[in-house]
Every structure is written in structure tokens, then in C-alpha cells.
Design a protein around this motif. Structure first.
Motif, PDB file in Angstrom:
ATOM      1  N   ARG A 193       0.824  -1.219   0.000  1.00 51.72           N
ATOM      2  CA  ARG A 193       0.000   0.000   0.000  1.00 51.72           C
ATOM      3  C   ARG A 193       0.853   1.262   0.000  1.00 51.72           C
ATOM      4  O   ARG A 193       0.498   2.252  -0.636  1.00 51.72           O
ATOM      5  N   ILE A 194       1.964   1.243   0.716  1.00 48.87           N
ATOM      6  CA  ILE A 194       2.793   2.447   0.846  1.00 48.87           C
ATOM      7  C   ILE A 194       3.722   2.628  -0.347  1.00 48.87           C
ATOM      8  O   ILE A 194       3.831   3.709  -0.921  1.00 48.87           O
ATOM      9  N   ILE A 195       4.400   1.552  -0.749  1.00 48.69           N
ATOM     10  CA  ILE A 195       5.382   1.637  -1.837  1.00 48.69           C
ATOM     11  C   ILE A 195       4.711   1.451  -3.191  1.00 48.69           C
ATOM     12  O   ILE A 195       5.000   2.164  -4.152  1.00 48.69           O
ATOM     13  N   GLY A 196       3.811   0.447  -3.266  1.00 54.60           N
ATOM     14  CA  GLY A 196       3.143   0.175  -4.532  1.00 54.60           C
ATOM     15  C   GLY A 196       4.092  -0.442  -5.540  1.00 54.60           C
ATOM     16  O   GLY A 196       4.955  -1.230  -5.196  1.00 54.60           O
ATOM     17  N   GLY A 197       3.940  -0.046  -6.797  1.00 54.15           N
ATOM     18  CA  GLY A 197       4.817  -0.556  -7.832  1.00 54.15           C
ATOM     19  C   GLY A 197       4.176  -1.666  -8.653  1.00 54.15           C
ATOM     20  O   GLY A 197       2.965  -1.896  -8.591  1.00 54.15           O
ATOM     21  N   PRO A 198       4.998  -2.374  -9.427  1.00 58.25           N
ATOM     22  CA  PRO A 198       4.488  -3.422 -10.323  1.00 58.25           C
ATOM     23  C   PRO A 198       3.748  -4.521  -9.562  1.00 58.25           C
ATOM     24  O   PRO A 198       4.089  -4.841  -8.423  1.00 58.25           O
ATOM     25  N   LYS A 199       2.752  -5.082 -10.219  1.00 52.73           N
ATOM     26  CA  LYS A 199       1.968  -6.158  -9.623  1.00 52.73           C
ATOM     27  C   LYS A 199       2.714  -7.487  -9.756  1.00 52.73           C
ATOM     28  O   LYS A 199       3.407  -7.727 -10.742  1.00 52.73           O
ATOM     29  N   PHE A 200       2.542  -8.330  -8.752  1.00 54.25           N
ATOM     30  CA  PHE A 200       3.220  -9.623  -8.743  1.00 54.25           C
ATOM     31  C   PHE A 200       2.603 -10.574  -9.762  1.00 54.25           C
ATOM     32  O   PHE A 200       3.300 -11.222 -10.536  1.00 54.25           O
ATOM     33  N   TRP A 201       1.267 -10.661  -9.765  1.00 52.90           N
ATOM     34  CA  TRP A 201       0.564 -11.542 -10.701  1.00 52.90           C
ATOM     35  C   TRP A 201      -0.827 -10.942 -10.933  1.00 52.90           C
ATOM     36  O   TRP A 201      -1.822 -11.439 -10.407  1.00 52.90           O
ATOM     37  N   PRO A 202      -0.914  -9.883 -11.726  1.00 52.58           N
ATOM     38  CA  PRO A 202      -2.151  -9.102 -11.824  1.00 52.58           C
ATOM     39  C   PRO A 202      -3.373  -9.882 -12.291  1.00 52.58           C
ATOM     40  O   PRO A 202      -4.494  -9.565 -11.886  1.00 52.58           O
ATOM     41  N   ARG A 203      -3.190 -10.879 -13.135  1.00 52.20           N
ATOM     42  CA  ARG A 203      -4.343 -11.636 -13.633  1.00 52.20           C
ATOM     43  C   ARG A 203      -5.029 -12.429 -12.523  1.00 52.20           C
ATOM     44  O   ARG A 203      -6.235 -12.656 -12.565  1.00 52.20           O
ATOM     45  N   ILE A 204      -4.271 -12.857 -11.541  1.00 49.76           N
ATOM     46  CA  ILE A 204      -4.808 -13.704 -10.483  1.00 49.76           C
ATOM     47  C   ILE A 204      -5.075 -12.912  -9.206  1.00 49.76           C
ATOM     48  O   ILE A 204      -6.136 -13.038  -8.591  1.00 49.76           O
ATOM     49  N   SER A 205      -4.103 -12.099  -8.810  1.00 47.36           N
ATOM     50  CA  SER A 205      -4.221 -11.337  -7.562  1.00 47.36           C
ATOM     51  C   SER A 205      -3.835  -9.885  -7.846  1.00 47.36           C
ATOM     52  O   SER A 205      -2.681  -9.490  -7.657  1.00 47.36           O
ATOM     53  N   PRO A 206      -4.796  -9.066  -8.294  1.00 43.37           N
ATOM     54  CA  PRO A 206      -4.487  -7.710  -8.761  1.00 43.37           C
ATOM     55  C   PRO A 206      -3.957  -6.765  -7.696  1.00 43.37           C
ATOM     56  O   PRO A 206      -3.375  -5.739  -8.035  1.00 43.37           O
ATOM     57  N   LYS A 207      -4.134  -7.072  -6.424  1.00 39.10           N
ATOM     58  CA  LYS A 207      -3.665  -6.182  -5.367  1.00 39.10           C
ATOM     59  C   LYS A 207      -2.251  -6.506  -4.884  1.00 39.10           C
ATOM     60  O   LYS A 207      -1.623  -5.693  -4.215  1.00 39.10           O
ATOM     61  N   LYS A 208      -1.763  -7.676  -5.203  1.00 42.81           N
ATOM     62  CA  LYS A 208      -0.454  -8.096  -4.688  1.00 42.81           C
ATOM     63  C   LYS A 208       0.661  -7.492  -5.538  1.00 42.81           C
ATOM     64  O   LYS A 208       0.689  -7.665  -6.756  1.00 42.81           O
ATOM     65  N   THR A 209       1.582  -6.788  -4.898  1.00 45.21           N
ATOM     66  CA  THR A 209       2.685  -6.124  -5.600  1.00 45.21           C
ATOM     67  C   THR A 209       4.010  -6.819  -5.320  1.00 45.21           C
ATOM     68  O   THR A 209       4.151  -7.564  -4.350  1.00 45.21           O
ATOM     69  N   TRP A 210       5.000  -6.521  -6.180  1.00 46.33           N
ATOM     70  CA  TRP A 210       6.338  -7.047  -5.956  1.00 46.33           C
ATOM     71  C   TRP A 210       6.938  -6.463  -4.683  1.00 46.33           C
ATOM     72  O   TRP A 210       7.663  -7.154  -3.958  1.00 46.33           O
ATOM     73  N   SER A 211       6.640  -5.188  -4.395  1.00 46.43           N
ATOM     74  CA  SER A 211       7.184  -4.574  -3.181  1.00 46.43           C
ATOM     75  C   SER A 211       6.664  -5.276  -1.940  1.00 46.43           C
ATOM     76  O   SER A 211       7.417  -5.538  -0.991  1.00 46.43           O
ATOM     77  N   GLY A 212       5.369  -5.602  -1.928  1.00 49.73           N
ATOM     78  CA  GLY A 212       4.805  -6.317  -0.790  1.00 49.73           C
ATOM     79  C   GLY A 212       5.326  -7.733  -0.680  1.00 49.73           C
ATOM     80  O   GLY A 212       5.585  -8.233   0.419  1.00 49.73           O
TER      81      GLY A 212
END
Length: 273
Positions: free
Chosen positions: A161-180
Motif C-alpha cells: 500500500r505504501i510503496i506500490g509498484g508493479p503487480k506480482f501476478w495481476p491476472r490472479i491477484s491484482p492487489k499483490k505487488t512485488w514490493s509487498g
């Protein structure tokens, strides 16, 4: 309004963590037949959710007595099979664990039969392995495992939420980011390093902890994929307002499966909190 949207699911996350901790600690503290029964009950409820998502959620199926009853029968079969398998040597336990999987495949939606079989096998394996880990490695090991999953989830949430950035696997889990995701790995390493520095664990824990964190994250993604395939938001409404048991324990399941595989390949590090 943007901030409210960004943190809109924080309360849900907090409640989910509380449910995870409460149930996890209760099962971790239990021993003997109480441990077996508690884990078997939990896995039966999870199996009921799986059955509904892969074959019995359609309006026609759920309005018929057989449609409503079949997931319940499979859930009871799963719970009883797991309880029985826990009292058997591993070579005899495997066929018993697979009984609810084989019983449910013919009734699953054709396109979801393999999905049901894979997730059903995973559920039974997680239940069996949880009891094995508690009995073989003790309470501290289970608390470490839960700690890695919870810390990875919490740090991943805030970093994402704070850093954001590219998504880890947007097709499956659109909220999960690489930073998280990476924040979860770092948290797992720091947690294990602290335990080692305090003399509470072997140094090998520092290596295995981020791998367990990754497995937990993949468990979360796998369940997200299953829900998208089934067209549902939550695995069930068994936890009012916060989804089902599979929603709360998907990451733990991934972590447990990873530890199970690791135990086949190497000696697991000792933990003594």
C-alpha cells in the motif's frame, strides 16, 4: 477518498489475522485426540468450501436436496478420513486420505475435476502434516511457521500500500505487488535471524524462512485463482463478514506444504522458543 480506498480492507485484514491467530494457537496448544479432532474438523469445513466451489454452487444444484447434501457428505468424509489416517502408519494413511478426493471427483463440474482433485489432495495433506509437525517438532516450530506467515502478510500489505509498484501476478491477484512480496521475504529473514541471534533456532531457519513465506504467498494466489475460476468473492460465509476458512488459511496451507516437501529433502532446523 483515495486513502480510504487504499486502506479500505485494513479492518478485514486485522480480523483475519485475529481469526488466524486464535484458531492457530488453539490447535497448536492442543495435543493427542483433541489436536486430531480439531484439525479434522477444520479440514472438513475447508473441504465443504472446496466442494461448493468446484461442483455444487450452481442455483439448480443448491436448490435440490442432493445438491445441498453432497458437499456436506464430502466434508464429513474428509474429516473422518483425516482422523482415521492420523492413527495409521504413513504407507496406510495415504489411501485413506484420498477417499474424499476419489469420492468427489465424479460429481465435480467436468472442467473442475482436476482442480477439485488437486486442491482436495492438498487440503488432506495439510491437515495430516500439521498434526505431524506439531507432534514431531513441537509447539515452537508451529509458532515459528505461523509467525512467518502472519509477518509476511502484514509487511506485504503495508509495503504494497505504501510503496506500490508493479503487480506480482495481476491476472490472479491484482492487489499483490512485488514490493509487498519482497517485504514479506525480508520480514521472514529478519524474524528467523532474531530467533537465531537469541539462541532459539538453528541458523538453517534463516534460509528456509523466506522460502516458507514465498510458499504462503503462492498459497494465497492459488486460492485467489480458485475463487476467480468459481466466480465467487469468498470461499464461503462461515466467518460472517470475513469469508471462509480457506480464505483465512490459504497462506498457512501453502507454507505447510512447503515445509512438508522440505522435510523430504533435508533435515528441518530445530526451533525452541
Amino acid at each position: 477518498m483515495a486513502d480510504a480506498g487504499k486502506w479500505g480492507d485494513l479492518t478485514r485484514r486485522v480480523v483475519s489475522a485475529a481469526v488466524l491467530i486464535a484458531i492457530g494457537v488453539a490447535l497448536a496448544l492442543a495435543q493427542g485426540i483433541y489436536l486430531w479432532g480439531g484439525v479434522a474438523l477444520f479440514m472438513a469445513l475447508t473441504f465443504w468450501e472446496l466442494a461448493r466451489m468446484t461442483g455444487w454452487r450452481g442455483p439448480t444444484r443448491l436448490t435440490t436436496p442432493a445438491g445441498r447434501l453432497r458437499p456436506v457428505v464430502l466434508a464429513v468424509t474428509a474429516g473422518l478420513s483425516l482422523f482415521a489416517a492420523l492413527g495409521l502408519p504413513p504407507v496406510f494413511a495415504l489411501p485413506v486420505l484420498l477417499i474424499p478426493v476419489g469420492a468427489g471427483v465424479p460429481g465435480a463440474i467436468p472442467r473442475d475435476r482436476l482442480t477439485y482433485a488437486l486442491f482436495g489432495t492438498a487440503i488432506m495433506a495439510v491437515g495430516f502434516e500439521l498434526v505431524h509437525l506439531r507432534q514431531e517438532y513441537g509447539l515452537p516450530f508451529i509458532l515459528w511457521l505461523m509467525g512467518v506467515v502472519i509477518l509476511s502478510d502484514v509487511l506485504g500489505y503495508f509495503a504494497g500500500r505504501i510503496i506500490g509498484g508493479p503487480k506480482f501476478w495481476p491476472r490472479i491477484s491484482p492487489k499483490k505487488t512485488w514490493s509487498g512480496t519482497v517485504a514479506g521475504w525480508i520480514g521472514a529473514v529478519l524474524f528467523a535471524t532474531l530467533l537465531w541471534a537469541l539462541g532459539m533456532a538453528e541458523v538453517g531457519l534463516i534460509i528456509i524462512s523466506p522460502l516458507v513465506a514465498l510458499a504462503g504467498q503462492l498459497g494465497d494466489i492459488a486460492e485467489s485463482w480458485l475463487k476467480r475460476r468459481a466466480g465467487v468473492k469468498d470461499s464461503s460465509n462461515l466467518i460472517p463478514g470475513h469469508g471462509g476458512f480457506m480464505d483465512r488459511f490459504d497462506a498457512v496451507s501453502g507454507a505447510v506444504l512447503a515445509v512438508m516437501v522440505a522435510s523430504w529433502l533435508l533435515r528441518l532446523p530445530q526451533v525452541g522458543l
